[in-house]
Enzyme design. Sequence first.
Site, PDB file in Angstrom:
ATOM      1  N   THR A  93      23.112  29.821  22.557  1.00 21.80           N
ATOM      2  CA  THR A  93      23.537  28.436  22.353  1.00 21.80           C
ATOM      3  C   THR A  93      23.150  27.720  23.690  1.00 21.80           C
ATOM      4  OG1 THR A  93      25.345  28.970  20.670  1.00 21.80           O
ATOM      5  CG2 THR A  93      25.175  26.612  21.703  1.00 21.80           C
ATOM      6  N   LYS A 168      23.807  23.179  15.744  1.00 19.71           N
ATOM      7  CA  LYS A 168      24.966  23.844  16.192  1.00 19.71           C
ATOM      8  C   LYS A 168      25.780  23.175  17.116  1.00 19.71           C
ATOM      9  CE  LYS A 168      27.192  27.380  18.702  1.00 19.71           C
ATOM     10  NZ  LYS A 168      27.767  28.421  17.760  1.00 19.71           N
ATOM     11  N   LYS A 243      31.794  24.940  26.940  1.00 22.64           N
ATOM     12  CA  LYS A 243      30.242  24.676  26.821  1.00 22.64           C
ATOM     13  C   LYS A 243      29.877  23.961  25.836  1.00 22.64           C
ATOM     14  CE  LYS A 243      26.513  28.009  26.008  1.00 22.64           C
ATOM     15  NZ  LYS A 243      25.945  29.015  26.031  1.00 22.64           N
TER      16      LYS A 243
HETATM   17  P1  NAD Z   1      27.527  37.661  27.260  1.00 20.18           P
HETATM   18  O1  NAD Z   1      27.821  36.823  28.872  1.00 20.18           O
HETATM   19  O2  NAD Z   1      28.559  38.542  26.838  1.00 20.18           O
HETATM   20  O3  NAD Z   1      25.998  38.065  27.060  1.00 20.18           O
HETATM   21  C1  NAD Z   1      25.062  37.637  27.663  1.00 20.18           C
HETATM   22  C2  NAD Z   1      24.245  38.556  28.182  1.00 20.18           C
HETATM   23  O4  NAD Z   1      22.747  38.080  28.843  1.00 20.18           O
HETATM   24  C3  NAD Z   1      24.858  39.352  29.426  1.00 20.18           C
HETATM   25  O5  NAD Z   1      25.015  40.543  29.142  1.00 20.18           O
HETATM   26  C4  NAD Z   1      23.975  39.247  30.744  1.00 20.18           C
HETATM   27  O6  NAD Z   1      24.042  40.193  31.520  1.00 20.18           O
HETATM   28  C5  NAD Z   1      22.504  39.055  30.061  1.00 20.18           C
HETATM   29  N1  NAD Z   1      21.661  38.419  30.834  1.00 20.18           N
HETATM   30  C6  NAD Z   1      21.828  37.030  31.457  1.00 20.18           C
HETATM   31  N2  NAD Z   1      20.473  36.908  32.173  1.00 20.18           N
HETATM   32  C7  NAD Z   1      19.618  37.785  31.642  1.00 20.18           C
HETATM   33  C8  NAD Z   1      18.380  38.021  32.082  1.00 20.18           C
HETATM   34  N3  NAD Z   1      17.655  37.275  32.698  1.00 20.18           N
HETATM   35  N4  NAD Z   1      17.740  39.219  31.458  1.00 20.18           N
HETATM   36  C9  NAD Z   1      18.637  40.094  30.628  1.00 20.18           C
HETATM   37  N5  NAD Z   1      19.754  39.932  30.425  1.00 20.18           N
HETATM   38  C10 NAD Z   1      20.458  38.639  30.901  1.00 20.18           C
HETATM   39  O7  NAD Z   1      27.503  35.899  26.176  1.00 20.18           O
HETATM   40  P2  NAD Z   1      27.617  36.347  24.533  1.00 20.18           P
HETATM   41  O8  NAD Z   1      29.321  35.967  24.223  1.00 20.18           O
HETATM   42  O9  NAD Z   1      27.013  37.582  24.102  1.00 20.18           O
HETATM   43  O10 NAD Z   1      27.047  34.908  24.278  1.00 20.18           O
HETATM   44  C11 NAD Z   1      25.698  34.902  24.159  1.00 20.18           C
HETATM   45  C12 NAD Z   1      25.217  33.535  23.629  1.00 20.18           C
HETATM   46  O11 NAD Z   1      25.924  33.407  22.321  1.00 20.18           O
HETATM   47  C13 NAD Z   1      25.537  32.421  24.456  1.00 20.18           C
HETATM   48  O12 NAD Z   1      24.689  31.363  24.482  1.00 20.18           O
HETATM   49  C14 NAD Z   1      26.756  31.802  23.744  1.00 20.18           C
HETATM   50  O13 NAD Z   1      27.128  30.439  23.923  1.00 20.18           O
HETATM   51  C15 NAD Z   1      26.573  32.165  22.264  1.00 20.18           C
HETATM   52  N6  NAD Z   1      27.530  32.463  21.251  1.00 20.18           N
HETATM   53  C16 NAD Z   1      28.544  33.098  21.551  1.00 20.18           C
HETATM   54  C17 NAD Z   1      29.628  33.279  20.908  1.00 20.18           C
HETATM   55  C18 NAD Z   1      30.849  34.188  21.300  1.00 20.18           C
HETATM   56  O14 NAD Z   1      31.707  34.157  20.470  1.00 20.18           O
HETATM   57  N7  NAD Z   1      30.924  35.016  21.923  1.00 20.18           N
HETATM   58  C19 NAD Z   1      29.590  32.496  19.559  1.00 20.18           C
HETATM   59  C20 NAD Z   1      28.760  31.756  19.287  1.00 20.18           C
HETATM   60  C21 NAD Z   1      27.686  31.487  20.108  1.00 20.18           C
END
Ligand code: NAD
Length: 294
Positions: A93, A168, A243
């Site tokens: 997102t 979204k 966010k």
């Molecule tokens: P998270 O922080 O658990 O996972 C993100 C991952 O990206 C982390 O493991 C981090 O180490 C990795 N990362 C960051 N920079 C990187 C790079 N340069 N190279 C490789 N890996 C890298 O977050 P999440 O909860 O999995 O959310 C991910 C996305 O999904 C976000 O944009 C969030 O807004 C969206 N989202 C999350 C949810 C939820 O309920 N968690 C729901 C809908 C959407």
Amino acid sequence: MTNIGFIGLGNMGGPMAANLVKAGHRVTGFDLSAASCEAARANGVAIAADAPAAVADAQVVVTMLPAGKHVTSVFAEILPAMQAGALVIDCSTIDVDSARKAHALAAEKGCLSLDAPVSGGVGGAQGATLTFMAGGAAEAFAKAEPILLQMGRKAVHCGEAGAGQAAKICNNMILGISMIGVAEAFVLAEKLGLSHQALFDVASTSSGQCWSLTTYCPVPGPVPTSPANNEYKPGFAAELMVKDLALAQEASQANGATTPLGEHARAIYERFAQSGNDGVDFSGIVRYLREGRD
Ligand code: NAD
């Protein structure tokens, strides 16, 4: 079977990649966090030494990263290693401008691209029940759809580059505003001596009906599966709602939309999250309002 590269194996990306393995694809992943890599490896994801190595043999690449700056920097890192004609799907997102920049980077390399953020949270990622809202060329969506439907149960093509992110943030602006509305109604009902169940029974079949009430009821009881019955464990954490509401306001300002309730909801959720509730489910806003803390 498709060779799939997967960058970002966190709370969402980890189970999404695992579902692609279950569907029979060869998935090669990378994450900066060693713990996330180990968890994904245990689910059958091959772990590469770095992001370019994870995508070099891929016909399809999926990214699931925290914010726009991560997506544009990962796209700049991986695209030189990708095969021309391959497809890159960003499921994070992020803001609409960064999404469009990411599409432009992919086009320069001759790759197809899609912004495809999700609704459904960690439970949806684990159970492959996510909804994807996609922006990009029809050819990119046609190629992506079968893969998306192995990580979720619905994929909607919303329009051109950035349209998925636009859908979204509009959807989540409705959600943030409606959850506060439902929570306020329960707080008022309590003061008036009206039971939660009575308000639920009336509003769920009247004009107050909405998802925040009938699927995700913010008070314990009426909807047994809602986080209110589980100490407001997320679910969808308040910090993520902040966010998304901030992204909606950024887009509103940049495009001249009038969204005063969206701004008010953003500010209320920000204060809620900052008062020690960032990891609490967003429906926990009802406790904060009940305590008169806003
Ligand atoms: P998270 O922080 O658990 O996972 C993100 C991952 O990206 C982390 O493991 C981090 O180490 C990795 N990362 C960051 N920079 C990187 C790079 N340069 N190279 C490789 N890996 C890298 O977050 P999440 O909860 O999995 O959310 C991910 C996305 O999904 C976000 O944009 C969030 O807004 C969206 N989202 C999350 C949810 C939820 O309920 N968690 C729901 C809908 C959407």
